[in-house]
Scaffold this motif. Structure first.
Motif, PDB file in Angstrom:
ATOM      1  N   PRO A 382      -3.422   7.732   2.986  1.00 28.89           N
ATOM      2  CA  PRO A 382      -3.236   6.567   3.860  1.00 28.89           C
ATOM      3  C   PRO A 382      -2.902   5.274   3.134  1.00 28.89           C
ATOM      4  CG  PRO A 382      -5.562   7.150   3.690  1.00 28.89           C
ATOM      5  CD  PRO A 382      -4.799   8.261   3.029  1.00 28.89           C
ATOM      6  N   THR A 383      -3.131   5.193   1.828  1.00 27.55           N
ATOM      7  CA  THR A 383      -2.809   3.955   1.110  1.00 27.55           C
ATOM      8  C   THR A 383      -1.328   3.864   0.751  1.00 27.55           C
ATOM      9  OG1 THR A 383      -3.298   4.921  -1.071  1.00 27.55           O
ATOM     10  CG2 THR A 383      -5.128   3.892   0.129  1.00 27.55           C
ATOM     11  N   TRP A 384      -0.591   4.961   0.892  1.00 25.95           N
ATOM     12  CA  TRP A 384       0.827   4.944   0.557  1.00 25.95           C
ATOM     13  C   TRP A 384       1.618   4.240   1.651  1.00 25.95           C
ATOM     14  CZ3 TRP A 384       2.529  10.338  -1.758  1.00 25.95           C
ATOM     15  CH2 TRP A 384       1.815  10.562  -2.944  1.00 25.95           C
ATOM     16  N   ASP A 385       2.678   3.566   1.264  1.00 23.84           N
ATOM     17  CA  ASP A 385       3.566   2.890   2.203  1.00 23.84           C
ATOM     18  C   ASP A 385       4.724   3.831   2.530  1.00 23.84           C
ATOM     19  OD1 ASP A 385       4.981   1.068   3.733  1.00 23.84           O
ATOM     20  OD2 ASP A 385       5.916   0.121   1.991  1.00 23.84           O
ATOM     21  N   VAL A 386       4.745   4.336   3.759  1.00 22.68           N
ATOM     22  CA  VAL A 386       5.743   5.324   4.174  1.00 22.68           C
ATOM     23  C   VAL A 386       6.684   4.675   5.185  1.00 22.68           C
ATOM     24  CG1 VAL A 386       6.131   7.603   5.158  1.00 22.68           C
ATOM     25  CG2 VAL A 386       4.058   7.164   3.807  1.00 22.68           C
ATOM     26  N   PRO A 387       7.898   4.312   4.776  1.00 19.58           N
ATOM     27  CA  PRO A 387       8.824   3.661   5.708  1.00 19.58           C
ATOM     28  C   PRO A 387       9.405   4.654   6.702  1.00 19.58           C
ATOM     29  CG  PRO A 387       9.909   4.035   3.621  1.00 19.58           C
ATOM     30  CD  PRO A 387       8.478   4.459   3.433  1.00 19.58           C
ATOM     31  N   HIS A 388       9.836   4.137   7.842  1.00 16.94           N
ATOM     32  CA  HIS A 388      10.530   4.963   8.832  1.00 16.94           C
ATOM     33  C   HIS A 388      12.002   5.034   8.462  1.00 16.94           C
ATOM     34  CE1 HIS A 388      11.379   6.749  12.778  1.00 16.94           C
ATOM     35  NE2 HIS A 388      12.471   5.991  12.785  1.00 16.94           N
TER      36      HIS A 388
END
Length: 477
Positions: A382-388
């Protein structure tokens, strides 16, 4: 002896943020091994001497000697007196850190062959006999295939004649040809950062000096930086405006138009890679070829391929450009190869009428895997930044920490091959990013994310200590 040499000053940026849970010599050997595996250091590159590297790192020569010895034991380094030490990526047993990939491989963002390909291949085989007496080496492409590709562009609003098409051995072959004919040693070449690493390799191999323009997964291109770079008159500007690899970004129409006007004024050749353009999932506006935005005097060279849509094993691509450029590319081709296989061209010719159906199938596959992977990462990491992303083949994930190379190594030790972020840049950049393909089946992604989560826990539990975050010790800072 290899003519490729990596100086100690050039190597230091690739050695950032080594882990502290292993001896320094082993951490150094592991990083060099990973650099060989993922291609950041080309095969048979001569490394700096032990003394030079130790002095530049500010480390002891014993540390570097032990690292080199470990690499020689593992088969990654060969040394001869007077010839230096060459770094290799040798064959190895499954489960080791060699180039033979582990059970799970996410280093390639590709999908299985389209279901329509088998019938196209059968039709091509039936069609082949009538070509056997009329064709041998084909440096430009079958007339019928060039016409069909030209008709596709015309149908997309970009009038194209078959004389403006050259069929190549895939997109990489096309990029290499364009680089070899349009870039001279010392020429500036605008490139996106991050970028497709093999395109960068081709431009550098031609002698180009990369001029980097940032691309962000969420905000896209730094428009001011891109327009400034193009306006300075580089030889070429290599762009991936649709589902950019690896960020997935889509260039706005107004920026495309501005780039074309800037290139028309400066004389830069805009090399547009559209190999992932038709891999749409839910982009807001329909795709149209970049060259539709060309202003008077803009030279746009478009590169296309079916490796990402039909099948990576069908090694065919093409160049669309003005007639003079096509003639120049054909004349230069014999240095690299003598032509494109006839049978494969016939396969593509029979598959082209089905590309719309293939695109629909790919859209559904990519949407399902994108949504599944995004949910998995939100749950497990959950700490990762996952772009759309609205299309393309991968997610450019922000890790929040400069752990990408260490994470790739830790994942490989647990059975997952994945490419570290710095492979998509230069000089050790993008240690805070990881490209995660969305092309695998859900069950494969389940296992891959489980490995990534466990590898992340192991890496995060052992942050690099300051003494392992090397800077060039010979340069004042």
């Amino acid at each position: 002896m290899s003519d490729r040499y990596l100086s100690a000053h050039a190597l230091v940026p690739l050695l950032r943020d080594l882990p502290s849970d292993t001896p320094l010599y082993r951490a150094l050997a592991d990083r060099l091994r990973l650099l060989a595996i993922d291609g950041r250091i080309p095969p048979d590159t001569r490394l700096p001497s032990e003394r030079d590297l130790a002095q530049t790192l500010g480390a002891s020569r014993t540390t570097v000697s032990q690292a080199y010895a470990a690499l020689r034991t593992d088969g990654f380094l060969s040394s001869r007196r007077g010839s230096g030490s060459l770094l290799h990526a040798p064959g190895s047993r499954p489960g080791t850190l060699g180039p033979d990939v582990p059970a799970l491989d996410l280093t390639k963002a590709t999908m299985p062959a389209a279901s329509q390909l088998a019938a196209a291949a059968a039709a091509a085989a039936a069609d082949l006999p009538r070509h056997l007496l009329r064709h041998d080496y084909d440096p430009v492409g079958l007339p019928a295939l060039r016409q069909a590709l030209a008709d596709r562009y015309t149908g997309l609003g970009l009038p194209t004649a078959p004389e403006q098409i050259m069929v190549t051995l895939g997109a990489q072959h096309a990029i290499g040809l364009v680089a070899s004919t349009h870039v001279r040693p010392g020429d500036r070449a605008v490139v996106e950062m991050p970028t497709y690493p093999h395109a960068l390799d081709a431009l550098v191999a031609a002698g180009g000096r990369p001029v980097a323009v940032p691309v962000d997964a969420r905000t896209g291109w730094d428009a001011d930086a891109l327009l400034r770079a193009v306006a300075t008159g580089p030889a070429v500007a290599h762009l991936m405006p649709d589902h950019h690899n690896p960020t997935g970004a889509i260039m706005p129409d107004e920026l495309r138009t501005a780039v074309c006007h800037a290139a028309a004024r400066s004389g830069a050749v805009v090399v547009v890679d559209e190999t992932t353009a038709e891999l749409d999932i839910d982009r807001p506006d329909p795709w149209t070829p970049f060259a539709r935005h060309a202003a008077e005097g803009t030279q746009v060279v478009t590169i296309g391929s079916v490796g990402k849509t039909l099948w990576g094993g069908l090694r065919l691509g093409w160049v669309r450009a003005d007639v003079e450029t096509i003639a120049r590319l054909v004349a230069a081709r014999h240095v690299h190869d003598l032509g494109t296989p006839i049978l494969e061209q016939l396969v593509l010719l029979h598959a082209l009428p089905h590309l719309a159906d293939v695109a629909e199938t790919r859209r559904a596959q990519l949407r399902a895997s994108r949504d599944h992977l995004t949910a998995l990462l939100a749950q497990r990491l959950p700490t990762w930044d996952v772009p759309h992303v609205h299309g393309g083949l991968a997610l450019w994930v922000g890790l929040g920490e400069a752990y990408s190379s260490r994470l790739a190594l830790a994942a490989r030790e647990r059975g997952l091959a994945i490419t570290a972020g710095p492979r998509f840049g230069t000089g050790g950049e993008f240690e805070r990013h990881l490209r995660v393909p969305i092309t695998a089946a859900p069950e494969v992604l389940d296992e891959a994310v489980d490995i990534l989560a466990r590898a992340w826990d192991a890496v995060a539990a052992s942050p690099a200590r300051p003494g392992h975050a090397f800077v060039d010790a010979s340069v004042p800072v």
